[in-house]
Design an enzyme around this catalytic site. Structure first.
Site, PDB file in Angstrom:
ATOM      1  N   ASP A   9       0.787  -1.238   0.000  1.00 46.28           N
ATOM      2  CA  ASP A   9       0.000   0.000   0.000  1.00 46.28           C
ATOM      3  C   ASP A   9       0.822   1.294   0.000  1.00 46.28           C
ATOM      4  O   ASP A   9       0.513   2.233   0.755  1.00 46.28           O
ATOM      5  CB  ASP A   9      -0.949   0.015   1.204  1.00 46.28           C
ATOM      6  CG  ASP A   9      -1.942  -1.134   1.176  1.00 46.28           C
ATOM      7  OD1 ASP A   9      -1.907  -1.939   0.225  1.00 46.28           O
ATOM      8  OD2 ASP A   9      -2.746  -1.243   2.117  1.00 46.28           O
ATOM      9  N   LYS A 103      -7.052  -4.621  -3.316  1.00 43.64           N
ATOM     10  CA  LYS A 103      -7.826  -5.142  -2.183  1.00 43.64           C
ATOM     11  C   LYS A 103      -8.827  -4.100  -1.697  1.00 43.64           C
ATOM     12  O   LYS A 103      -8.684  -2.912  -1.948  1.00 43.64           O
ATOM     13  CB  LYS A 103      -6.895  -5.572  -1.044  1.00 43.64           C
ATOM     14  CG  LYS A 103      -5.990  -4.508  -0.479  1.00 43.64           C
ATOM     15  CD  LYS A 103      -4.989  -5.127   0.501  1.00 43.64           C
ATOM     16  CE  LYS A 103      -4.045  -4.110   1.106  1.00 43.64           C
ATOM     17  NZ  LYS A 103      -4.700  -3.145   2.001  1.00 43.64           N
ATOM     18  N   CYS A 145      -1.940  -2.642   7.691  1.00 48.96           N
ATOM     19  CA  CYS A 145      -1.852  -3.550   6.549  1.00 48.96           C
ATOM     20  C   CYS A 145      -0.545  -4.328   6.494  1.00 48.96           C
ATOM     21  O   CYS A 145      -0.525  -5.480   6.047  1.00 48.96           O
ATOM     22  CB  CYS A 145      -2.110  -2.783   5.254  1.00 48.96           C
ATOM     23  SG  CYS A 145      -3.796  -2.105   5.201  1.00 48.96           S
TER      24      CYS A 145
END
Length: 198
Positions: A9, A103, A145
């Protein structure tokens, strides 16, 4: 034994100036690119994830649309598919990425394992297909994450190392707690300078 790098990310909305920017996010992007340039043969596979949320709904309660976000399970609108905030940070070298994972498409998703590749496959299947047994993890955010992705990788039987100089978190205390939890679960905490170490 084959080795993969998870880049978690590293997106505009999670770096400085973004909707959920963390301090040090841009430095993480640049550091990952430097790592890949200096160690071009360190990884058999480089897999990068991105939050890729729907614009027209709250993504399963992930977006706080009608109340203030609690910054634990509900968040400001971020990383909406197709927007600049969802794109990789400019300092992240995309050319080195072998597979892109999206995602959170309509639902909360923290771990890279909850996403799908552009080809529609799962990360677990991708790793099996390429016989990957070891995973290094870098990216954002340490306490969310990165943590979730590392725990899932351990649960799936991979040997995991977290590159502690190439992660940044939402909070200092929660990031330290996440790293301690990962170490307790079996992850090695190393510097990117030691990626070639066995």
């Amino acid at each position: 034994m084959k080795k993969a790098l998870f880049i978690i990310d590293v997106q505009n909305d999670f770096t400085e100036g973004g909707a959920l920017g963390v301090e040090g996010g841009a430095a993480v992007a640049a550091g990952i690119s430097r790592l890949l340039a200096e160690h071009p043969d360190a990884y058999d596979l480089v897999i990068a994830s991105r939050d890729w949320h729907d614009a027209e709904n709250d993504n399963g309660g992930h977006f706080a649309l009608d109340a203030q976000p609690d910054f634990v399970t509900t968040w400001p609108v971020h990383c909406v598919a197709g927007t600049p905030g969802a794109e990789y940070h400019d300092d992240l070298t995309e050319q080195a990425i072998d597979f892109h994972v999206r995602k959170g498409q309509g639902q909360p998703a923290y771990s890279i394992y909850e996403g799908v590749t552009e080809e529609g496959g799962t990360v677990h299947a991708l790793l099996d297909e390429h016989a990957v047994t070891e995973i290094d993890i870098a990216g954002l955010a340490t306490d969310y994450c990165v943590r979730a992705s590392a725990l899932d990788a351990i649960e799936h039987g991979r040997r995991v190392r977290v590159l502690t100089d190439l992660v940044a978190g939402v909070g200092e205390a929660s990031s330290e707690a996440a790293l301690a939890e990962l170490a307790h679960a079996g992850a090695l905490l190393i510097s990117s300078a030691d990626v070639d170490a066995s």
